[in-house]
Design an enzyme around this catalytic site. Structure first.
Site, PDB file in Angstrom:
ATOM      1  N   CYS A 141      -3.647   2.072  -4.999  1.00 13.08           N
ATOM      2  CA  CYS A 141      -4.161   1.895  -6.273  1.00 13.08           C
ATOM      3  C   CYS A 141      -5.568   2.986  -6.376  1.00 13.08           C
ATOM      4  CB  CYS A 141      -4.670   0.328  -5.860  1.00 13.08           C
ATOM      5  SG  CYS A 141      -6.304   0.180  -4.719  1.00 13.08           S
ATOM      6  N   GLU A 165      -4.649  -0.025   2.985  1.00 13.78           N
ATOM      7  CA  GLU A 165      -5.060   1.200   3.063  1.00 13.78           C
ATOM      8  C   GLU A 165      -6.619   1.586   3.510  1.00 13.78           C
ATOM      9  OE1 GLU A 165      -2.062   1.702  -0.252  1.00 13.78           O
ATOM     10  OE2 GLU A 165      -3.707   0.120   0.268  1.00 13.78           O
ATOM     11  N   CYS A 207      -8.001   2.571  -3.319  1.00 17.05           N
ATOM     12  CA  CYS A 207      -7.490   2.992  -2.207  1.00 17.05           C
ATOM     13  C   CYS A 207      -7.284   4.545  -2.120  1.00 17.05           C
ATOM     14  CB  CYS A 207      -6.156   2.608  -1.736  1.00 17.05           C
ATOM     15  SG  CYS A 207      -6.220   0.687  -1.480  1.00 17.05           S
ATOM     16  N   HIS A 230      -7.774  -3.940   1.003  1.00 15.95           N
ATOM     17  CA  HIS A 230      -6.501  -3.619   0.862  1.00 15.95           C
ATOM     18  C   HIS A 230      -5.929  -2.882   2.233  1.00 15.95           C
ATOM     19  CE1 HIS A 230      -6.536  -3.318  -3.836  1.00 15.95           C
ATOM     20  NE2 HIS A 230      -7.248  -4.211  -3.389  1.00 15.95           N
TER      21      HIS A 230
END
Length: 160
Positions: free
Chosen positions: A87, A59, A90, A57
């Site tokens: 999320c 991040e 993250c 992801h």
């Protein structure tokens, strides 16, 4: 660093990463930038589909890059600008990295509206382990405790 214009510039960088990511067919519509002392440290877009890595992801990828750039696993004093509310994975990574502030643009509801829903994870975390969709089975705890005992007494132990 409490300059709104500077916050907007860094957020614009994260948003630009997310837009470029979609335009170049690299991954999902997410971007993140890590900043320390008002200076850009690292930035990344979502790379899940292009790297076949479900943890890539924006991040998490930006955190990895920032840690490499700064030569540390501790990002205390850093902030993250992310094009979308993080999320659960993250968010956990942000806490573990000790990032001090999260600035986000789109909400998790905005993400859910285009097919990126984390609701099932939040719902699962509320359930007892034996009621979760994904089976969780403990095995060989006594054997695994050996590593913990070694860690407790290791002279090379680095607390984090």
């Amino acid at each position: 660093m409490e300059n709104n214009r500077q916050h907007e510039e860094f957020m614009q960088m994260a948003i630009a990463l997310s837009v470029e990511n979609v335009n170049q067919h690299i991954g999902g519509p997410f971007g993140a930038v890590i900043v320390k002392d008002g200076k850009f440290i690292a930035g990344s877009a979502n790379k899940v589909t292009s790297t076949n890595d479900p943890t890539a992801h924006a991040e998490v990828s930006a955190i990895r890059m920032a840690c490499t750039t700064l030569g540390t696993f501790d990002l205390s004093g850093c902030v993250v600008y992310t094009s979308c509310e993080p999320c659960p994975m993250c968010l956990g990574a942000i806490y573990w990295a000790r990032i001090e502030t999260i600035y986000y643009a789109n909400t998790k509801t905005d993400a859910e509206n285009i097919g990126f829903s984390d609701k099932f994870i939040y719902d699962e975390l509320e359930k007892p382990m034996d009621k979760r969709t994904l089976p969780v089975v403990q095995l060989m705890r006594d054997e695994a405790l050996e590593a913990f005992k070694l860690w407790e007494t290791s002279p090379l132990r680095i607390t984090y």
